[in-house]
Motif scaffolding. Structure first.
Motif, mmCIF file in Angstrom:
data_model
loop_
_atom_site.group_PDB
_atom_site.id
_atom_site.type_symbol
_atom_site.label_atom_id
_atom_site.label_comp_id
_atom_site.label_asym_id
_atom_site.label_seq_id
_atom_site.Cartn_x
_atom_site.Cartn_y
_atom_site.Cartn_z
ATOM 1 N N ASN A 11 -2.573 -8.834 3.420
ATOM 2 C CA ASN A 11 -1.973 -8.887 2.559
ATOM 3 C C ASN A 11 -0.681 -8.078 2.316
ATOM 4 O O ASN A 11 -0.520 -7.040 0.879
ATOM 5 N N ARG A 13 0.395 -5.876 3.669
ATOM 6 C CA ARG A 13 0.196 -3.471 2.675
ATOM 7 C C ARG A 13 0.255 -3.534 4.419
ATOM 8 O O ARG A 13 -0.549 -4.271 5.463
ATOM 9 N N ILE A 15 -1.400 -0.733 7.011
ATOM 10 C CA ILE A 15 -2.479 0.467 6.580
ATOM 11 C C ILE A 15 -2.273 0.931 7.694
ATOM 12 O O ILE A 15 -2.264 0.776 9.230
ATOM 13 N N TRP A 34 -2.219 3.017 2.740
ATOM 14 C CA TRP A 34 -1.336 2.402 2.767
ATOM 15 C C TRP A 34 0.019 2.560 2.133
ATOM 16 O O TRP A 34 -0.216 3.504 1.175
ATOM 17 N N PHE A 35 0.890 1.314 3.612
ATOM 18 C CA PHE A 35 2.341 1.837 2.744
ATOM 19 C C PHE A 35 2.930 -0.219 1.769
ATOM 20 O O PHE A 35 2.088 -1.235 3.121
ATOM 21 N N GLY A 36 3.720 0.356 1.115
ATOM 22 C CA GLY A 36 4.414 -1.415 1.119
ATOM 23 C C GLY A 36 5.206 -1.496 1.896
ATOM 24 O O GLY A 36 5.314 -0.346 3.128
ATOM 25 N N LYS A 37 5.478 -2.972 2.380
ATOM 26 C CA LYS A 37 6.083 -3.891 4.081
ATOM 27 C C LYS A 37 7.408 -2.828 3.805
ATOM 28 O O LYS A 37 7.758 -2.665 5.299
ATOM 29 N N GLU A 77 -7.556 -0.406 0.557
ATOM 30 C CA GLU A 77 -5.922 -0.167 0.821
ATOM 31 C C GLU A 77 -5.971 -1.350 1.371
ATOM 32 O O GLU A 77 -4.653 -1.522 0.709
ATOM 33 N N ALA A 78 -6.486 -2.739 1.621
ATOM 34 C CA ALA A 78 -5.432 -3.745 2.077
ATOM 35 C C ALA A 78 -5.527 -4.562 0.369
ATOM 36 O O ALA A 78 -5.019 -5.810 0.289
#
Length: 151
Positions: A11, A13, A15, A34-37, A77-78
């Motif tokens: 999605n 993200r 994780i 989580w972190f952005g791509k 988180e997703a």
């Protein structure tokens, strides 16, 4: 001491979470972040280092209800409502460190009913304590960066 972590991409993200061994010998992942791509490699490297450091070998065994609910924080988180949506396009890599040796295991997504299967032929073994090097390889295994060159 062996340290473990797991990284997912789903999605949009990334994780990352520590993986601990319970007193009965089971493994359990907890406390995902989580972190952005497009997160910087240094941010992912720090998260991997923190997840490995938080990995334990003496985690208490969860109750049956806790086992059943243990993946909910990953879905949260997703930013997805359920496991099926999480698994739709999820990618996974496991990170195992023992001393300066690190094994990175990519997984094939077999869908929500069958989970993930390790791709044993594609395991990457590195001798490094540099988390930025690990981040490059993990991001490549998740399909977010060009394949990293071993060396």
């Amino acid at each position: 001491m062996q340290q473990s972590a797991v990284a997912y991409f789903t999605n949009g993200r990334i994780i990352i979470a520590p993986v601990s061994r319970t007193l009965s010998g089971e493994t359990i992942a907890a406390d995902p972040k989580w972190f952005g791509k497009s997160a910087k490699k240094t941010v992912i490297a720090q998260a991997i280092g923190e997840a490995l450091a938080a990995s334990r070998t003496d985690a208490p065994d969860p109750t049956p209800d806790q086992w059943k609910r243990q993946f909910i924080p990953f879905q949260d988180e997703a930013a997805v409502k359920n496991f099926k949506t999480f698994m739709r396009d999820a990618r996974r890599a496991d990170i195992e460190r023992s001393g300066a040796t690190v094994s990175l295991t990519p997984f094939d997504n077999l869908g929500p009913n069958n989970g993930f299967e390790a791709r044993e032929s594609d395991i990457v073994t590195l001798v490094t304590e540099d988390t930025e090097t690990l981040a490059v390889h993990v991001l490549a295994l998740l399909g977010l960066r060009p394949p990293a060159m071993s060396g």
